[in-house]
Scaffold this motif. Structure first.
Motif: not given
Length: 337
Positions: A228-237
């Motif tokens: 997995l790369p860095t620079g991604y976002y955490f979220g919940a849907t």
């Protein structure tokens, strides 16, 4: 020789037991590791009573209260999401989520579920539990309704998926064609706190649950070879359809894991890594396995083969050695008569 095989067999058993327990032991207790507040959603929430939060964006049916973030109410055809505004550049991290799923629907009359994301794009609604389908990154789904009537699974069901934008989550198959692994989790209408933890470190993805009110983490997914790369976002849907539930997030805490990497790893531009998984079998093979647990569950096929092979060899060697010893004793006894 027999002792050697017996010891080998026992050693394999020990390794197997440790592999199951090790993931739980690896998870942080929330105190020993450093919580990253810029990626964490913790009470008291800032922005209660307004439509904005300093570090988080939400859209759709999401409602912010003083006690929880409700992604969907217990109403039909709702979608909601909440996303961290700041990209995460940690190579090794752990996400703890305190959540609650509850509603008036009885058995098999509730849905659809919610998802946790570590993804490249944010705030893009779509058909996958309120997020778009061809995402880049990691998703952990908590699916509460079985769309595939032929499935042998028991729902709610938690599963993990890594996508580089080329795969599509198939709701009609409950995501079996693209999932990595998963487990059944009885999380609806619980009268105690329910938690889920996602750990990513050194290419190993671990998903654990604490849903029985015992303050114990239990293994759900454990897979190596994940990139997995860095620079991604955490979220919940979350999303509801003809059936519905309240999907509440109480907290999301991200911890930085202090892990040493090799010089080669340090020289990699982690923001350019393509999300991927090194698999022994393609995720498409899950379509022929209704349970989806042939890989990375508590007991995978190759582990069973190794254990049975070790046991068989041990039995054969013991039988041969026992026969030889018995024959020599018989010959020795004959010399005394």
């Amino acid at each position: 020789m027999a002792a050697l095989y017996i010891h080998s067999f026992l050693f394999l058993q020990c390794l197997f037991s440790l592999s199951i327990l090790g993931a739980a032991g690896d998870l942080t207790d929330g105190n020993s590791e450093h919580v990253k507040r810029e990626h964490s959603l913790i009470k008291p929430y800032q922005g209660v009573g307004s439509s904005a939060m300093p570090l988080w964006d939400f859209m759709g049916s999401t409602m912010l209260t003083s006690q929880y973030v409700r992604l969907t109410p217990d109403e039909r055809s709702k979608e909601g999401s909440i996303w961290n505004r700041i990209p995460c550049f940690l190579k090794d991290w752990e996400l703890h989520v305190h959540f609650r799923i509850h509603g008036t629907g009885k058995k098999n009359l509730h849905g659809d579920g919610f998802a946790l994301w570590y993804a490249k794009d944010r705030l893009e609604p779509g058909p996958v539990f309120g997020n778009h389908a061809k995402f880049h990154g990691l998703a952990v789904f908590v699916d509460t309704y079985p769309n595939d009537e032929t499935t042998e699974r028991v729902f709610p069901f938690i599963s993990a998926m890594v996508n580089n934008g080329s795969l599509v989550y198939d709701h009609s198959k409950d995501g079996r064609t693209v999932e990595l692994a998963g487990c059944t989790a009885d999380i609806r209408n619980a009268n105690h706190d329910t938690f889920l933890a996602i750990r990513y470190s050194r290419g190993r993805l671990t998903v654990m649950t604490d849903i029985e009110g015992k303050n114990e983490w239990k293994n759900c997914v454990d897979i190596s070879g994940v990139r997995l790369p860095t620079g991604y976002y955490f979220g919940a849907t979350a999303a509801t359809g003809d059936l519905s539930d309240n999907h509440d997030v109480i907290s999301m805490k991200v911890y930085q894991l202090m892990v040493e990497h090799s010089p080669d790893d340090e020289n990699i531009d982690w923001t350019k890594i393509e999300p991927s998984v090194s698999l022994l079998k393609s995720p498409k093979d899950n379509v022929d396995d209704p349970t989806g647990n042939f890989r990375s569950g508590p007991l995978t096929g190759w582990k069973v083969f190794l254990l049975l092979l070790a046991a068989l060899l041990g039995i054969i060697v013991c039988a041969v050695v026992g026969a030889v010893v018995f024959q020599k004793r018989q010959e020795r006894n004959k010399r005394f008569y």
